[in-house]
Motif scaffolding. Structure first.
Motif, PDB file in Angstrom:
ATOM      1  N   ALA B  29       0.831  -1.201   0.000  1.00 17.35           N
ATOM      2  CA  ALA B  29       0.000   0.000   0.000  1.00 17.35           C
ATOM      3  C   ALA B  29       0.870   1.257   0.000  1.00 17.35           C
ATOM      4  CB  ALA B  29      -0.918  -0.003   1.225  1.00 17.35           C
ATOM      5  N   GLY B  30       2.086   1.131   0.516  1.00 20.67           N
ATOM      6  CA  GLY B  30       3.000   2.269   0.494  1.00 20.67           C
ATOM      7  C   GLY B  30       3.429   2.613  -0.917  1.00 20.67           C
ATOM      8  N   ASP B  31       3.734   1.612  -1.710  1.00 21.08           N
ATOM      9  CA  ASP B  31       4.105   1.862  -3.105  1.00 21.08           C
ATOM     10  C   ASP B  31       2.944   2.502  -3.859  1.00 21.08           C
ATOM     11  OD1 ASP B  31       6.689   0.620  -2.830  1.00 21.08           O
ATOM     12  OD2 ASP B  31       5.662  -1.307  -2.851  1.00 21.08           O
ATOM     13  N   VAL B  32       1.742   2.017  -3.580  1.00 21.47           N
ATOM     14  CA  VAL B  32       0.561   2.559  -4.250  1.00 21.47           C
ATOM     15  C   VAL B  32       0.366   4.030  -3.874  1.00 21.47           C
ATOM     16  CG1 VAL B  32      -1.958   2.405  -4.383  1.00 21.47           C
ATOM     17  CG2 VAL B  32      -0.560   0.321  -4.456  1.00 21.47           C
ATOM     18  N   ALA B  33       0.582   4.360  -2.605  1.00 19.19           N
ATOM     19  CA  ALA B  33       0.419   5.752  -2.175  1.00 19.19           C
ATOM     20  C   ALA B  33       1.429   6.656  -2.871  1.00 19.19           C
ATOM     21  CB  ALA B  33       0.568   5.857  -0.654  1.00 19.19           C
ATOM     22  N   LEU B  34       2.657   6.185  -2.992  1.00 21.40           N
ATOM     23  CA  LEU B  34       3.675   6.985  -3.679  1.00 21.40           C
ATOM     24  C   LEU B  34       3.314   7.163  -5.147  1.00 21.40           C
ATOM     25  CD1 LEU B  34       7.143   5.759  -2.431  1.00 21.40           C
ATOM     26  CD2 LEU B  34       6.318   8.106  -2.510  1.00 21.40           C
ATOM     27  N   TYR B  35       2.851   6.096  -5.770  1.00 21.71           N
ATOM     28  CA  TYR B  35       2.462   6.172  -7.176  1.00 21.71           C
ATOM     29  C   TYR B  35       1.338   7.195  -7.358  1.00 21.71           C
ATOM     30  CZ  TYR B  35       1.288   4.803 -11.901  1.00 21.71           C
ATOM     31  OH  TYR B  35       1.069   4.824 -13.250  1.00 21.71           O
ATOM     32  N   THR B  36       0.382   7.140  -6.471  1.00 24.55           N
ATOM     33  CA  THR B  36      -0.746   8.065  -6.549  1.00 24.55           C
ATOM     34  C   THR B  36      -0.276   9.503  -6.349  1.00 24.55           C
ATOM     35  OG1 THR B  36      -2.173   6.326  -5.687  1.00 24.55           O
ATOM     36  CG2 THR B  36      -3.027   8.575  -5.578  1.00 24.55           C
ATOM     37  N   ALA B  37       0.634   9.693  -5.414  1.00 26.55           N
ATOM     38  CA  ALA B  37       1.133  11.048  -5.163  1.00 26.55           C
ATOM     39  C   ALA B  37       1.924  11.579  -6.349  1.00 26.55           C
ATOM     40  CB  ALA B  37       2.000  11.056  -3.908  1.00 26.55           C
ATOM     41  N   LEU B  38       2.645  10.697  -7.023  1.00 27.33           N
ATOM     42  CA  LEU B  38       3.462  11.132  -8.154  1.00 27.33           C
ATOM     43  C   LEU B  38       2.617  11.478  -9.370  1.00 27.33           C
ATOM     44  CD1 LEU B  38       6.493   8.695  -8.116  1.00 27.33           C
ATOM     45  CD2 LEU B  38       6.659  11.166  -8.358  1.00 27.33           C
ATOM     46  N   TYR B  39       1.619  10.641  -9.653  1.00 27.98           N
ATOM     47  CA  TYR B  39       0.917  10.779 -10.925  1.00 27.98           C
ATOM     48  C   TYR B  39      -0.514  11.253 -10.800  1.00 27.98           C
ATOM     49  CZ  TYR B  39       4.997   8.222 -12.405  1.00 27.98           C
ATOM     50  OH  TYR B  39       6.284   7.853 -12.619  1.00 27.98           O
ATOM     51  N   GLY B 221      11.041   7.306 -19.332  1.00 22.67           N
ATOM     52  CA  GLY B 221       9.909   7.382 -20.237  1.00 22.67           C
ATOM     53  C   GLY B 221       8.612   6.869 -19.636  1.00 22.67           C
ATOM     54  N   GLY B 222       8.719   5.908 -18.743  1.00 20.64           N
ATOM     55  CA  GLY B 222       7.525   5.372 -18.091  1.00 20.64           C
ATOM     56  C   GLY B 222       6.806   6.429 -17.274  1.00 20.64           C
ATOM     57  N   HIS B 223       7.561   7.400 -16.835  1.00 16.95           N
ATOM     58  CA  HIS B 223       6.998   8.545 -16.133  1.00 16.95           C
ATOM     59  C   HIS B 223       6.012   9.286 -17.046  1.00 16.95           C
ATOM     60  CE1 HIS B 223       8.127  10.472 -12.296  1.00 16.95           C
ATOM     61  NE2 HIS B 223       7.600  11.552 -12.808  1.00 16.95           N
ATOM     62  N   ALA B 224       6.442   9.506 -18.263  1.00 16.19           N
ATOM     63  CA  ALA B 224       5.572  10.191 -19.228  1.00 16.19           C
ATOM     64  C   ALA B 224       4.313   9.364 -19.482  1.00 16.19           C
ATOM     65  CB  ALA B 224       6.327  10.436 -20.530  1.00 16.19           C
ATOM     66  N   ILE B 225       4.479   8.059 -19.574  1.00 18.26           N
ATOM     67  CA  ILE B 225       3.322   7.197 -19.812  1.00 18.26           C
ATOM     68  C   ILE B 225       2.338   7.289 -18.648  1.00 18.26           C
ATOM     69  CG2 ILE B 225       2.564   4.798 -20.056  1.00 18.26           C
ATOM     70  CD1 ILE B 225       5.137   4.209 -21.567  1.00 18.26           C
ATOM     71  N   SER B 226       2.857   7.229 -17.427  1.00 10.67           N
ATOM     72  CA  SER B 226       1.964   7.259 -16.266  1.00 10.67           C
ATOM     73  C   SER B 226       1.277   8.609 -16.131  1.00 10.67           C
ATOM     74  CB  SER B 226       2.741   6.931 -14.990  1.00 10.67           C
ATOM     75  OG  SER B 226       2.934   5.538 -14.883  1.00 10.67           O
ATOM     76  N   LEU B 227       2.003   9.680 -16.411  1.00 13.42           N
ATOM     77  CA  LEU B 227       1.376  10.997 -16.367  1.00 13.42           C
ATOM     78  C   LEU B 227       0.254  11.097 -17.390  1.00 13.42           C
ATOM     79  CD1 LEU B 227       4.185  13.671 -15.939  1.00 13.42           C
ATOM     80  CD2 LEU B 227       2.181  13.335 -14.492  1.00 13.42           C
ATOM     81  N   ALA B 228       0.540  10.672 -18.615  1.00 10.20           N
ATOM     82  CA  ALA B 228      -0.466  10.765 -19.677  1.00 10.20           C
ATOM     83  C   ALA B 228      -1.701   9.944 -19.325  1.00 10.20           C
ATOM     84  CB  ALA B 228       0.129  10.303 -21.010  1.00 10.20           C
TER      85      ALA B 228
END
Lengths: 320, 320, 320
Positions: B29-39, B221-228
């Protein structure tokens, strides 16, 4: 052709309108860790499952203001996507504790509308509620916000400005706090031998800074509130729970790179009916940027010291 | 003498070579929270345990692209430590849902090799797989990447370029989505009354910026994908799951400080065999930097609008 | 009047003084995710519940240095709020594994005091302990720190400098490591076919940068330690657990924006009494800023290469 939802403009709101906001969110230990990393709160009740259990919680509850931010965030796409300024809060009460794993959703009711004289904008008053997965309200608050009109020529809805309390009645506080076993409240672990001290003065640098292409990014006002609350730990370590927010003003904007200072004034003490375990303190916390608070900068006549960015009036619970 | 593993160079790869990548990771759940905060993804299925349970998941699944990034990350030390450029993806399918607590590991097979005419680099094609703790594949995809040679004079491996599908067959989609109870899918909570709208156009500032000593850091590049993908929520709020990625191009690099915009085009709709609950949309999402997408910047003849950084072709599931 | 706790000054400390520090903290999967995102450790034991279970842990333990930082952080308000410089560590041992959900608290004992000749500051030696919710010690270490006097004229406490070991005895290591089933330790998944290699050399850019109003912010020394440890993965992937820190020097400060490099020297190998499963390596890890470590920059006569910021001497466990 773009079909993206453009949000509501002033003339789209109607008195009594009910909005169920997307997207419900399960608050997890991960969200709590991020919140802690961003703001650094050190209140023992929210930091330690053991501390919380010893005094009567099933486990450490989620920080009140994280609950506020999650609920607030859900209201933005419907209420304030086209906002010019977020003007104020009132009658904010925390009603039930929230624990990691709980799922929060939000709804709002339009309780007031008032077009501005320039006819370009209007003020929208909403009462917003956060709910858990058991359909229990965990939070409610009133917010008013200045919203742009899509079309200046559009007729304005009928004007109505709600009557709002100056402060939340102390007798209604404490729903989010179970009956505590105060004998088990360890003041050494909690970080302050005194139940409270009169002032807090702490500084803290920002976690991250960023610049968008439009120049400086305006930092979400809730950020300032959470920082000021975390800073109040020093001196108010036992005032462990925000029970209600009487009102608040974002006096000036906060930009990345600034260092935030804070101090607090105790406005009142109150006993709570039927509660021998906790009482309430009415606190007024001021936050400044780039200015230490040793001399307590605050209101000056009709205005504020130019460094002040936040003036927050709230009730906090404290063991008796 | 340095004994640090230097990674593989082009001449180290062999057709058919199998690589078991280190290090397995338990996604929390910690990884998920970070992912949500980033994107900032706001798809209800991944945001709310309650929403997910109501429609047939045991709990909220982990965001598909977080699964992709974890698996991708594991492949880097063996596949692309000495990469000059990550060239493309194809035949990417999400096969099983992943939940917090699952442990993912990754393996890759070399399926193609082609030396470049300058003899300094070559292209390596791998099919990578992510697996959970029950040895079930959760993800597979093909990636090709330009890798440096250690020694320009080294003989190149035999050339073989794999035949890759232009698009993943719609009939093979949906393995990562349990049969849904679509009657319980609440479109108001999900954030969009329409099953989908034709376009998304949103902007978002970056979470953090940073400068390394070499000047600008190139953002993964995966950053760009997740943002989009997160930005596509506005207009595609019910296209809740990435079922497959047909292909993608990182048209231009992304640097910190840029503001990313995105828009999406619906290329096709497909029914899925045996599924009355969900269908698939084939989407093409373009991302730009520092340029709003109101006029849908994309391909211009053989090239792209200069602001475009990403051209991603994928299948997403949506309730019927 | 400000009543904020001003922290202890040098003349406030007494030999033998015991301090119970606030605030206990429950370490969660969220904290672990943040730690991983900040430093990027890839040791399989801490990354994967499955990997950890296979070799004898109930689940993946929390990274040793995250335990250290949590405990260290708790000691700051009482020990080093008025510190000029954090001078060193010694006799640091990890005694019990810590798992997500455990609650850590910290206490310290003053074991040495020595006023500096300028009478403006003095050195305070403390032995600090971290404890879990079962009142078991999980960590202990000695730290000495230069602390300002509030009043230069104040009489200094009696001088006493503790005798500290040069290194933790290998025979006392391993308490935080259950007996391992080394047959189940998968070296491919762990990321290194060799039990260890002699050196590590990796670079990594910082996660975030920030500038306070006072110019550059000095980065917490523990940050440098955690970065160096994470970088040591390359070459020491199987040295999965820090068992003890013999001593460490923050040779120079670390500022945001710098790129940290690291390399390690194996000082000794030791068998542990009664342990057929794991042995210990005594490692000396140097970290530099903005200087690759291909030629192993370290001590030069009485001094260090000017790029060196950290010299850390520790014992790590490794499967036999």
């Amino acid at each position: 052709m773009s079909k993206t939802t453009p949000g509501n403009f002033f003339e789209d709101f109607r008195l009594g309108q009910l909005m169920q906001h997307a997207t419900p969110r399960t608050v997890t230990a991960g969200d709590v860790a991020l919140y802690t990393a961003l703001y650094g709160p050190r209140f023992a009740v929210q930091s330690s499952d053991e501390f919380a259990r010893a005094i009567g919680y099933p486990r450490a509850p989620v920080d009140d203001l994280l609950v506020f931010h999650v609920v607030f965030g859900k209201t933005v796409p419907d209420v304030s996507l086209n906002a010019v300024a977020n003007l104020g809060y009132a009658e904010c009460r925390f009603l039930k504790p929230v624990y990691p794993g709980d799922t929060l959703s939000a709804s709002s009711e339009v309780i007031g509308l008032k077009e501005n004289s320039n006819r370009k904008t209007g003020i929208v008053y909403v009462r917003s509620r956060g709910r858990n997965q058991h359909r229990q309200d965990v939070l409610e608050y009133v917010r008013w916000v200045m919203v742009r009109k899509r079309d200046e020529a559009a007729p304005a809805p009928a004007e109505q400005v709600p009557q709002l309390s100056d402060a939340v009645e102390a007798a209604t506080l404490g729903g989010a706090c179970p009956i505590l076993n105060t004998a088990a409240y360890d003041y050494a672990l909690a970080g302050a031998p005194y139940r409270y001290q009169n002032t807090a003065r702490v500084h803290f640098n920002l976690f991250s800074e960023a610049q968008g292409r439009f120049g400086k990014r305006l930092i979400y006002g809730g950020h300032a509130i959470s920082l000021a609350r975390a800073l109040s730990f020093n001196g108010l370590a036992n005032a462990f729970q925000v029970a209600a927010i009487n009102g608040g003003r974002h006096v000036a904007p906060l930009f990345a790179g600034a260092t935030v200072f804070a101090w607090s004034q105790v406005l009142a003490r109150a006993e709570l009916p039927g509660r021998e375990d906790v009482g309430a303190l009415r606190l007024r916390t001021f936050a400044t940027t780039d200015r230490p608070c040793a001399d307590f900068p605050g209101p000056t006549g009709q205005d504020y010291d130019p460094a002040v960015i936040l003036d927050l009036d709230y009730w906090a619970l404290i063991p008796r």
